[in-house]
Design a protein around this motif. Structure first.
Motif, PDB file in Angstrom:
ATOM      1  N   SER A  48      -4.937  -4.073 -11.620  1.00 59.26           N
ATOM      2  CA  SER A  48      -6.013  -4.322 -12.754  1.00 59.26           C
ATOM      3  C   SER A  48      -6.961  -5.636 -12.143  1.00 59.26           C
ATOM      4  CB  SER A  48      -5.470  -4.457 -14.088  1.00 59.26           C
ATOM      5  OG  SER A  48      -4.611  -5.549 -13.910  1.00 59.26           O
ATOM      6  N   GLY A  49      -8.021  -5.625 -12.758  1.00 62.13           N
ATOM      7  CA  GLY A  49      -8.787  -6.856 -12.448  1.00 62.13           C
ATOM      8  C   GLY A  49      -9.143  -6.941 -11.165  1.00 62.13           C
ATOM      9  N   ARG A  50      -8.983  -8.134 -10.326  1.00 60.67           N
ATOM     10  CA  ARG A  50      -9.648  -8.469  -9.185  1.00 60.67           C
ATOM     11  C   ARG A  50      -8.620  -7.759  -8.049  1.00 60.67           C
ATOM     12  NH1 ARG A  50     -13.248  -8.923  -5.244  1.00 60.67           N
ATOM     13  NH2 ARG A  50     -12.645 -10.065  -3.611  1.00 60.67           N
ATOM     14  N   ASP A  51      -7.338  -7.532  -8.574  1.00 63.23           N
ATOM     15  CA  ASP A  51      -6.402  -6.841  -7.690  1.00 63.23           C
ATOM     16  C   ASP A  51      -6.915  -5.400  -7.620  1.00 63.23           C
ATOM     17  OD1 ASP A  51      -4.697  -8.927  -6.961  1.00 63.23           O
ATOM     18  OD2 ASP A  51      -3.067  -8.488  -8.536  1.00 63.23           O
ATOM     19  N   LEU A  52      -7.078  -4.943  -8.529  1.00 58.21           N
ATOM     20  CA  LEU A  52      -7.955  -3.443  -8.433  1.00 58.21           C
ATOM     21  C   LEU A  52      -9.147  -3.461  -7.601  1.00 58.21           C
ATOM     22  CD1 LEU A  52      -7.929  -0.488  -9.345  1.00 58.21           C
ATOM     23  CD2 LEU A  52      -9.114  -1.134 -11.466  1.00 58.21           C
ATOM     24  N   GLU A  53      -9.882  -4.367  -7.708  1.00 55.54           N
ATOM     25  CA  GLU A  53     -11.347  -4.251  -7.014  1.00 55.54           C
ATOM     26  C   GLU A  53     -10.642  -4.309  -5.487  1.00 55.54           C
ATOM     27  OE1 GLU A  53     -13.753  -7.681  -7.950  1.00 55.54           O
ATOM     28  OE2 GLU A  53     -13.917  -6.876 -10.207  1.00 55.54           O
ATOM     29  N   VAL A  54      -9.958  -5.076  -4.973  1.00 53.25           N
ATOM     30  CA  VAL A  54      -9.170  -5.393  -3.606  1.00 53.25           C
ATOM     31  C   VAL A  54      -8.859  -4.144  -3.219  1.00 53.25           C
ATOM     32  CG1 VAL A  54      -8.067  -6.620  -2.110  1.00 53.25           C
ATOM     33  CG2 VAL A  54      -9.401  -7.795  -3.854  1.00 53.25           C
ATOM     34  N   TYR A  55      -7.856  -3.499  -4.176  1.00 55.62           N
ATOM     35  CA  TYR A  55      -7.165  -2.393  -3.739  1.00 55.62           C
ATOM     36  C   TYR A  55      -8.380  -1.312  -3.490  1.00 55.62           C
ATOM     37  CZ  TYR A  55      -4.623   2.010  -3.952  1.00 55.62           C
ATOM     38  OH  TYR A  55      -4.167   3.436  -3.508  1.00 55.62           O
ATOM     39  N   LYS A  56      -9.139  -0.813  -4.087  1.00 54.87           N
ATOM     40  CA  LYS A  56     -10.140  -0.004  -4.009  1.00 54.87           C
ATOM     41  C   LYS A  56     -11.006  -0.103  -2.602  1.00 54.87           C
ATOM     42  CE  LYS A  56     -11.127   1.306  -8.708  1.00 54.87           C
ATOM     43  NZ  LYS A  56     -12.221   1.239  -9.753  1.00 54.87           N
ATOM     44  N   TYR A  59       0.686  -1.339   0.093  1.00 56.59           N
ATOM     45  CA  TYR A  59      -0.076  -0.206  -0.020  1.00 56.59           C
ATOM     46  C   TYR A  59       1.030   1.269  -0.009  1.00 56.59           C
ATOM     47  CZ  TYR A  59      -3.867   2.994   1.150  1.00 56.59           C
ATOM     48  OH  TYR A  59      -5.032   3.975   1.212  1.00 56.59           O
ATOM     49  N   SER A  60       2.206   1.165   0.752  1.00 54.95           N
ATOM     50  CA  SER A  60       2.836   2.460   0.865  1.00 54.95           C
ATOM     51  C   SER A  60       3.478   2.758  -0.542  1.00 54.95           C
ATOM     52  CB  SER A  60       3.693   2.286   2.011  1.00 54.95           C
ATOM     53  OG  SER A  60       4.447   1.311   1.848  1.00 54.95           O
ATOM     54  N   THR A  61       3.793   1.822  -1.109  1.00 56.48           N
ATOM     55  CA  THR A  61       4.721   1.879  -2.547  1.00 56.48           C
ATOM     56  C   THR A  61       3.688   1.953  -3.878  1.00 56.48           C
ATOM     57  OG1 THR A  61       5.161  -0.374  -2.584  1.00 56.48           O
ATOM     58  CG2 THR A  61       6.552   0.859  -1.299  1.00 56.48           C
ATOM     59  N   LYS A  62       2.724   1.435  -3.837  1.00 51.26           N
ATOM     60  CA  LYS A  62       1.948   1.235  -5.110  1.00 51.26           C
ATOM     61  C   LYS A  62       0.656   2.155  -4.960  1.00 51.26           C
ATOM     62  CE  LYS A  62       3.581  -3.344  -6.660  1.00 51.26           C
ATOM     63  NZ  LYS A  62       2.869  -4.538  -7.272  1.00 51.26           N
ATOM     64  N   SER A  63      -0.041   2.551  -6.213  1.00 45.16           N
ATOM     65  CA  SER A  63      -1.148   3.158  -6.208  1.00 45.16           C
ATOM     66  C   SER A  63      -2.206   2.624  -7.038  1.00 45.16           C
ATOM     67  CB  SER A  63      -0.948   4.539  -6.538  1.00 45.16           C
ATOM     68  OG  SER A  63      -0.509   4.383  -8.048  1.00 45.16           O
ATOM     69  N   GLU A  64      -3.613   3.117  -7.022  1.00 44.72           N
ATOM     70  CA  GLU A  64      -4.428   2.421  -7.991  1.00 44.72           C
ATOM     71  C   GLU A  64      -4.048   2.074  -9.398  1.00 44.72           C
ATOM     72  OE1 GLU A  64      -9.144   3.621  -9.383  1.00 44.72           O
ATOM     73  OE2 GLU A  64      -8.536   4.369  -7.479  1.00 44.72           O
ATOM     74  N   SER A  65      -3.581   2.871  -9.892  1.00 38.17           N
ATOM     75  CA  SER A  65      -2.969   2.867 -11.272  1.00 38.17           C
ATOM     76  C   SER A  65      -2.092   1.476 -11.425  1.00 38.17           C
ATOM     77  CB  SER A  65      -2.183   4.057 -11.807  1.00 38.17           C
ATOM     78  OG  SER A  65      -1.101   4.377 -11.028  1.00 38.17           O
ATOM     79  N   ASP A  66      -1.630   1.022 -10.552  1.00 41.73           N
ATOM     80  CA  ASP A  66      -0.708  -0.121 -10.369  1.00 41.73           C
ATOM     81  C   ASP A  66      -1.459  -1.414 -10.635  1.00 41.73           C
ATOM     82  OD1 ASP A  66       1.836   1.249 -10.456  1.00 41.73           O
ATOM     83  OD2 ASP A  66       1.379   1.437  -8.257  1.00 41.73           O
TER      84      ASP A  66
END
Length: 263
Positions: free
Chosen positions: A229-237, A220-227
């Motif tokens: 896609s797919g399921r990983d993006l859903e979980v990030y949000k 979380y401290s090194t990546k952002s939403e743009s990094d």
């Protein structure tokens, strides 16, 4: 994961903390889940007094059975463990009536407020038994719940004296449960907070599994939403939304500073 080293470190840390605080040991709320199962066992391993409380409130039978099985397991294995069952259902029902919470189904956030009330009733009970027995209230929150998404009740299960597994991810807690050889029902327990009349697992409430959330929290401290896609993006949000909303739990209580020259 070096489970034996982690177990030894936590047990030593618990014992040292209790001795410095000049208390007799610990009181732990046991729910039938893996977190409380691991924490209560680690407390028992200190050799200090341990009181485990089962505090059902309209609880599902399988949760009650798992908690009872674990308490009997601890008592059989450790002579320093005592167990008490305190049914808080009538106390919760009375509070619900006092709040007039049954009168209007359209009260905003009523169901969530009542769910959190269950957790806060348990906190009150733990501190009562802790104080009369000179015991510290030992928390059972893990790293994802406490510092990731804030999946706990403020001044409920978040109201504790010390937190031995709060630097461990949920998958790591399961690894400790296996290393400690806890009852199969505890090692395989599906995570649930047990605060609702209808069964709701953690995954159903959150919308993601703990392994999915752990992956995001570690990055979380090194990546952002743009990094993503797919399921990983859903979980990030999901993680990002819950993490930001939980800052009032994660950060210290805000204090309004008063300039010295005004005193």
């Amino acid at each position: 994961m070096q489970t034996e080293k982690i177990i030894d470190r936590i047990v030593t840390w618990l014992k040292d903390y209790a001795q410095k605080a000049r208390v007799k040991g610990f009181v732990v709320g046991v729910s039938g889940g893996v977190d409380s199962g691991v924490v209560s066992t680690l407390c028992a391993m200190t050799g200090l007094e341990v009181l485990v409380l089962q505090m059902p409130i309209r609880q599902k039978t399988d949760q009650v059975d798992r908690a009872s099985e674990h308490i009997e397991y601890l008592k059989a294995k450790f002579s320093n463990v005592k167990g008490i069952n305190i049914d808080l259902t009538s106390a919760f029902d009375e509070l619900t009536n006092i709040f007039n919470a049954t009168q209007d189904n359209n009260i905003p956030n009523r169901d969530l407020a009542l769910a959190n009330t269950r957790s806060r009733l348990r906190m009150v009970s733990l501190y009562y038994y802790g104080q009369i027995n000179s015991l510290l209230v030992c928390g059972t929150g893990n790293k994802v719940e406490d510092f990731g998404i804030g999946f706990y009740t403020k001044y409920g299960d978040g109201g504790v004296d010390l937190s031995p597994i709060a630097d461990l991810y949920k998958t790591e807690v399961y690894a400790l449960a296996r290393a400690l050889d806890l009852p199969e029902s505890i090692k395989n327990a599906i995570p649930t907070d047990g605060l609702w009349d209808a069964e709701r697992t953690d995954e159903q409430q959150i919308g993601a599994t703990y392994p999915e959330l752990e992956k995001i929290q570690k990055e979380y401290s090194t990546k952002s939403e743009s990094d993503y896609s797919g399921r990983d993006l859903e979980v990030y949000k999901i993680f990002d939304r819950m993490h930001k909303a939980a800052q009032h739990k994660i950060q210290p209580i805000p204090v309004c500073d008063i300039p010295e020259e005004w005193r």
